[in-house]
Design an enzyme around this catalytic site. Structure first.
Site, PDB file in Angstrom:
ATOM      1  N   TRP A 133      36.561 -56.827  22.852  1.00  0.00           N
ATOM      2  CA  TRP A 133      35.150 -56.408  22.892  1.00  0.00           C
ATOM      3  C   TRP A 133      34.321 -57.244  21.914  1.00  0.00           C
ATOM      4  CZ3 TRP A 133      31.687 -54.585  19.262  1.00  0.00           C
ATOM      5  CH2 TRP A 133      30.524 -54.014  19.752  1.00  0.00           C
ATOM      6  N   HIS A 134      34.965 -57.615  20.795  1.00  0.00           N
ATOM      7  CA  HIS A 134      34.226 -58.345  19.762  1.00  0.00           C
ATOM      8  C   HIS A 134      33.943 -59.799  20.145  1.00  0.00           C
ATOM      9  CE1 HIS A 134      35.116 -54.887  17.238  1.00  0.00           C
ATOM     10  NE2 HIS A 134      34.136 -55.307  16.467  1.00  0.00           N
ATOM     11  N   GLY A 135      34.697 -60.351  21.049  1.00  0.00           N
ATOM     12  CA  GLY A 135      34.408 -61.733  21.417  1.00  0.00           C
ATOM     13  C   GLY A 135      35.411 -62.288  22.395  1.00  0.00           C
TER      14      GLY A 135
ATOM     15  N   THR B  87      39.681 -53.454  21.855  1.00  0.00           N
ATOM     16  CA  THR B  87      38.730 -53.464  20.732  1.00  0.00           C
ATOM     17  C   THR B  87      38.506 -54.894  20.242  1.00  0.00           C
ATOM     18  OG1 THR B  87      39.432 -51.266  20.042  1.00  0.00           O
ATOM     19  CG2 THR B  87      38.280 -52.578  18.398  1.00  0.00           C
TER      20      THR B  87
ATOM     21  N   PHE C 224      28.150 -60.431  19.659  1.00  0.00           N
ATOM     22  CA  PHE C 224      28.998 -59.544  20.440  1.00  0.00           C
ATOM     23  C   PHE C 224      28.192 -58.877  21.539  1.00  0.00           C
ATOM     24  CE2 PHE C 224      30.537 -59.333  15.979  1.00  0.00           C
ATOM     25  CZ  PHE C 224      31.378 -60.402  16.149  1.00  0.00           C
TER      26      PHE C 224
END
Lengths: 366, 462
Positions: B316-318, B313, B462
């Site tokens: 996924w954001h960066g 998670t 993102f």
């Protein structure tokens, strides 16, 4: 709510939404404006629409800027935003502009030490490379926030700025002490010509030319109104306008102004420019890279070079009687590498005269 | 193209809405698909081909899976689809992160690719993956026509910033949807609220965060003010975008899933993640956590599953370590809550809120930090370890200047406004009040955009 009322409500929601988005979308087909008088800038014109600009993404980027600039009732929307910021959100500033009575200020904060250090290094390099035979003086013009220190709004550290400026290899002339807030326009960044004779006197004393300055009583005042300063446009709010006063004397009347960016000769005051984007441009024809003022009505044989920003435009006319020639150089528009080819350095007196705002963004110098 | 841009609001949207409504029903899907591709092309001239490839790849894989259901070939096709999607994401989003870390670890000097991140890649690859997986699982039928598949993948309201809409959510609506006055009006209302949240609140808080970073002198209090402002900014920014997406979905007859449910009123991290970016949380739950065994495994494996989900998670954001740490931080907190204090938290309202807000503020400071060094520096500032004064004139100035915005944002982050709305929803005055509010929100947002205000969108990165 009964069914009919709900239906009416939904129809109204749809109606309001479509009237606004379609109406304002259609409004964009109106003829484009060339300039924004209030912001004193040219407005973006329709970007080129062709395969190259579309595929490169250039069109996507430019169209938003264009639509923002040409939006219908743009000035009204800007005013609405300022009203919102000040009166609904209770913001202390709107886009860095703040108001105190009829006066508009722009936040000049924080002190950017890297910019100031660059400006000092740049100035010392000019002195070393071009001015070894000259007497070098320098001074700093405080921006209006200097007089509002200790208030609610943040201001730059002026003491630190002045102490950093001591590294310039010249003689410092302090003019902070002869200025007050009332010496500046209410709606503009600049000082008023009619209020800065003491500044000219202070510079004249320090540079040994006071006796050649035209006496105050020899000046004749002329006024132009209304003058809407730069902050008025940025504030986008109705404020009380200023009046521009320009002072003529036998010396200014006889002076001849020439410059690299225009042909022929001009007078010290170009009054016709009052109706242009910036009324302050009446002084020495506004922003110019290099200007020469030849003073035909003086017995002085001294010459002066001023490295300057726009503040000097209204100050230089006071020095006209004290020097045979005055050369004004704005390093934002002249690259230092070509300076020798556009200015003849031969031991003239030199004054570096910059505002605190300019020093705080001196990386603009080329 | 941002939803909160003049070109979108006053060129793209009116053209698409009018075109959509005047066209016969059978042509609407094609029209919407073309409009969506134009929308994406406007921001990504080259990567529109990537979007087409992604849709085509998963469409072909899904058709193959359906035609070979139960066979080894179907499984191989599923794996192939997942590998292609993850490879795309890995290359375009993470390649330079991996290269720079390999360079750092091994001491070599592999040049970075500097490949630009395609807009919305994290969203549309997750959508296409969920489609193929759902077809494999038998939860959805593979589409026979590519154009409808392409419409699902490219549907512009949710294309670049979610919510992550699964194919199963839209399967029926892609073929037949209602687009009546009630739906359109509800969509407009939701869109207008989202636009106002984004432009009037999130952008304003963004200016405060920008001012903090540019300030000459900061203080401990300014650090905390920044932490509050950024946490609210990211909430209003992202939830506003979801509101606009959901609203536009309704205008076209689609019902997108909700993405936020007042996360700041949560009493635990566990609850926070049930309310924050719900479509991402449920995606990881259904396509990673449960396939790994969820909580129906040994304790060690269960903890491993939670750790995997939360590190993913974060990632996924960066493509940066602070995002990985951010995810890991939530993973650790969730494990600790589940093992030790979740039940206790539920008993005490005040302490649990303070606990939640404190941790969430810290997490968003980490999230927005300029790398790990930046995060350490921010935390030192917040806890008075940088020799800063507790408060100074600049802090007071910005606190005063943004007080109304912050108060409104705090109120807006709770269900209070919604409760007030429902209290008056049936009153006759709403017949005028609601259309008026729609008009006012639109005009105020337009004024703010025209004035050249700050208008980034955080989740685009993102």
């Amino acid at each position: 709510m009964d069914k009919n009322m709900n239906k009416l409500k939904n129809s109204l929601i749809i109606g309001v939404f479509f009237v606004l988005i379609v109406g304002l979308a259609l409004g964009q087909f109106a003829q484009d404006n060339q300039v924004s008088q209030s912001e004193r800038r040219k407005l973006t014109q329709k970007p080129a629409f062709n395969t190259e600009t579309v595929l490169s993404g250039e069109y996507s980027e430019d169209i938003e800027t264009y639509l923002l600039d040409q939006f219908p009732a743009r000035e009204k929307f800007r005013t609405l935003q300022s009203v919102m910021n000040f009166y609904i959100w209770q913001r202390m500033d709107s886009n860095n502009i703040w108001l105190e009575g009829d006066k508009a200020f722009k936040i000049e904060y924080p002190l950017k030490e890297d910019q100031v250090a660059y400006g000092i290094k740049y100035t010392n390099r000019l002195i070393e490379n071009h001015l070894s035979e000259s007497k070098v003086y320098y001074s700093i013009i405080p921006d209006r926030n200097y007089f509002m220190q200790g208030g609610d709004h943040p201001t730059m550290d002026y003491d630190r700025l002045q102490s950093m400026m001591e590294d310039i290899n010249g003689t410092y002339i302090d003019i902070f002490s002869v200025l007050t807030l009332e010496d500046y326009y209410d709606t503009d960044a600049h000082w008023k010509q009619e209020c800065i004779y003491p500044v000219a006197e202070k510079l004249g004393i320090a540079m040994g030319v006071k006796d050649h300055l035209t006496p105050w009583e020899d000046y004749t005042a002329h006024t132009l109104a209304p003058f809407y300063g730069v902050y008025m446009g940025q504030a986008a709010l109705p404020l009380k306008s200023d009046t521009i006063t320009y002072l003529t004397s036998p010396q200014t009347d006889a002076a001849i102004v020439t410059g690299a960016e225009f042909s022929g000769e001009k007078e010290v005051y170009t009054v016709e420019r009052f109706e242009g984007l910036d009324g302050y441009d009446i002084y020495l024809n506004g922003a110019q890279a290099i200007l020469n003022i030849e003073c035909t009505n003086t017995d002085s044989d001294k010459e002066l070079i001023i490295f300057r920003d726009s503040f000097t435009s209204s100050l230089a006319p006071y020095l006209v009687g004290a020097y045979k020639t005055i050369t004004l150089v704005d390093m934002r528009y002249v690259h230092s590498s070509i300076l020798d080819s556009v200015v003849d350095f031969h031991g003239q007196d030199v004054l570096f005269l910059y505002s605190t705002s300019m020093m705080n963004s001196s990386m603009l110098w080329k | 193209m941002l939803f909160s841009s003049i070109v979108f609001l006053y060129a793209f949207l009116p053209i698409v809405l009018i075109g959509y409504y005047i066209l016969p029903k059978k042509m609407r899907n094609h029209f919407l698909m073309i409009a969506s591709l134009v929308f994406y092309f406007f921001g990504e001239q080259l990567y529109v081909l990537l979007l087409l490839f992604s849709a085509l790849s998963d469409w072909l894989h899904a058709v193959y899976i359906e035609n070979h259901r139960g066979s080894k070939g179907a499984k191989r096709a599923l794996i192939s689809s997942i590998v292609i999607n993850l490879s795309m994401l890995g290359f375009f989003k993470y390649i330079d992160f991996f290269i720079s870390n390999i360079n750092l670890l091994v001491g070599c000097d592999i040049p970075l690719t500097n490949v630009p991140l395609p807009l919305g890649i994290s969203f549309f690859t997750f959508q296409t993956m969920s489609y193929t997986i759902d077809v494999y699982r038998g939860k959805a039928h593979a589409r026979k026509d590519f154009s409808t598949m392409l419409l699902y993948v490219s549907l512009f309201p949710q294309l670049v910033a979610g919510p992550i809409v699964r194919y199963t959510d839209l399967e029926q609506e892609l073929d037949d949807r209602q687009c009546d006055t009630d739906n359109v009006a509800a969509g407009i209302r939701r869109f207008s609220v989202g636009l106002a949240k984004k432009v009037l609140i999130a952008n304003s808080l963004g200016e405060l965060c920008k001012a903090f970073r540019a300030a000459g002198e900061v203080s401990v209090t300014f650090y905390w003010l920044y932490a509050v402002a950024f946490s609210l900014q990211i909430y209003f920014d992202f939830s506003a975008y979801s509101d606009m997406a959901i609203g536009m979905g309704k205008m076209f007859g689609f019902k997108f899933p909700e993405n936020f449910n007042y996360p700041f009123i949560s009493k635990s991290i566990t609850e926070f993640w049930r309310r924050w970016h719900m479509s991402l949380g449920s995606w990881f739950r259904d396509y990673v956590y449960i396939p790994l065994g969820g909580n129906r495994v040994s304790k060690i494996k269960w903890l491993r599953n939670i750790a995997i989900v939360w590190i993913l998670t974060g990632f996924w954001h960066g493509a940066a370590w602070n995002f990985v740490l951010w995810g890991a931080f939530f993973g650790v907190m969730l494990i600790l809550e589940k093992l030790f204090w979740l039940k206790k938290l539920e008993k005490s309202k005040v302490i649990s809120h303070v606990y939640l807000l404190f941790l969430v503020l810290l997490s968003f400071v980490l999230f927005n930090a300029d790398g790990l060094h930046g995060a350490v520096s921010d935390f030192r500032g917040m806890f008075g370890l940088s020799g800063l004064s507790l408060i100074n004139a600049e802090t007071i100035y910005y606190l005063k200047s943004y007080a109304v915005t912050l108060i409104l944002a705090i109120i807006g982050a709770t269900p209070l406004c919604k409760q007030i709305y429902w209290r008056f929803a049936d009153k006759k005055i709403m017949v005028l009040a609601e259309p008026l509010a729609v008009g006012v929100f639109l005009l105020l947002a337009t004024a703010s955009l025209i004035d050249g205000s700050f208008n980034p969108f955080l989740y685009f990165r993102f």
